[in-house]
Design an enzyme around this catalytic site. Sequence first.
Site, PDB file in Angstrom:
ATOM      1  CG  ASP A  96      -1.955  -1.176   1.170  1.00 23.26           C
ATOM      2  OD1 ASP A  96      -1.853  -2.015   0.257  1.00 23.26           O
ATOM      3  OD2 ASP A  96      -2.816  -1.249   2.061  1.00 23.26           O
ATOM      4  CE  LYS A 149      -4.560  -4.501   2.046  1.00 23.62           C
ATOM      5  NZ  LYS A 149      -4.787  -3.030   2.181  1.00 23.62           N
ATOM      6  CB  CYS A 182      -2.392  -2.711   5.409  1.00 29.99           C
ATOM      7  SG  CYS A 182      -4.142  -2.223   5.364  1.00 29.99           S
TER       8      CYS A 182
HETATM    9  C1  VGL Z   1      -4.746   0.992   5.605  1.00 30.27           C
HETATM   10  C2  VGL Z   1      -6.191   2.123   6.975  1.00 30.27           C
HETATM   11  C3  VGL Z   1      -7.228   1.910   6.093  1.00 30.27           C
HETATM   12  C4  VGL Z   1      -3.369   0.487   5.342  1.00 30.27           C
HETATM   13  C5  VGL Z   1      -5.768   0.766   4.712  1.00 30.27           C
HETATM   14  O1  VGL Z   1      -3.010   0.253   4.168  1.00 30.27           O
HETATM   15  O2  VGL Z   1      -2.602   0.330   6.319  1.00 30.27           O
HETATM   16  N1  VGL Z   1      -4.972   1.653   6.737  1.00 30.27           N
HETATM   17  N2  VGL Z   1      -7.000   1.240   4.970  1.00 30.27           N
END
Ligand code: VGL
Length: 194
Positions: free
Chosen positions: A17, A103, A142
């Site tokens: 991410d 995801k 994540c």
């Molecule tokens: C994430 C909060 C909400 C992440 C993803 O990638 O850590 N954190 N969605």
Amino acid sequence: MEPETVLREGDALLIVDVQNDFCPGGALPIEEGDAVVTVLNGWIAAARAAGVPVYASRDWHPPNHPSFATEGGPWPVHCVQGTEGAAFHPDLALPADAVPVAKGTRFDKDQYSAFDETGLSAELARRGVRRVWIGGLALDICVKATALDAAAAGIEAHLIADASRPVTAEGGAEALREMAAAGVILEEPPSARG
Ligand code: VGL
Ligand code: ZN
């Protein structure tokens, strides 16, 4: 650990991410989130040199995702599919054959882990991957969920500590403890050693 000296056949680099919305100026900014890019680029270069596959997960939410505060969820609207905020950081040097892993696409629940109903563990097994090297955002959300799932799947999981940043410092410290307790190997940069 230096990326050039550790990566070998049977490894994969798993970048979690590293998207604009998680970097300063984004919708869910993580302090120094963009600082992971330079570190990860070094790992990407080493992965390419070693013939090690690179996977890059991305939070890839439909509009009105249940994790959004507008829907009663815990997070501001972020990483909506196809938006600039959902794009990988522009300086992340992903090779052309890097494999994106989407995801957070489900309409009914969130998926923090890159392994959560994505089929990634089957994909890694098929490619003979036995060890994964993990970095990205966010350490306490994540990245943690992904590393714990990797370990639970029987994959040797290494966390590249300097290639990750937490949403909160306390959350980050707790995440490191949880990961270590689950058998995830914490890789500190050479400068962090005594
Ligand atoms: C994430 C909060 C909400 C992440 C993803 O990638 O850590 N954190 N969605
Ligand atoms: Zn999300």
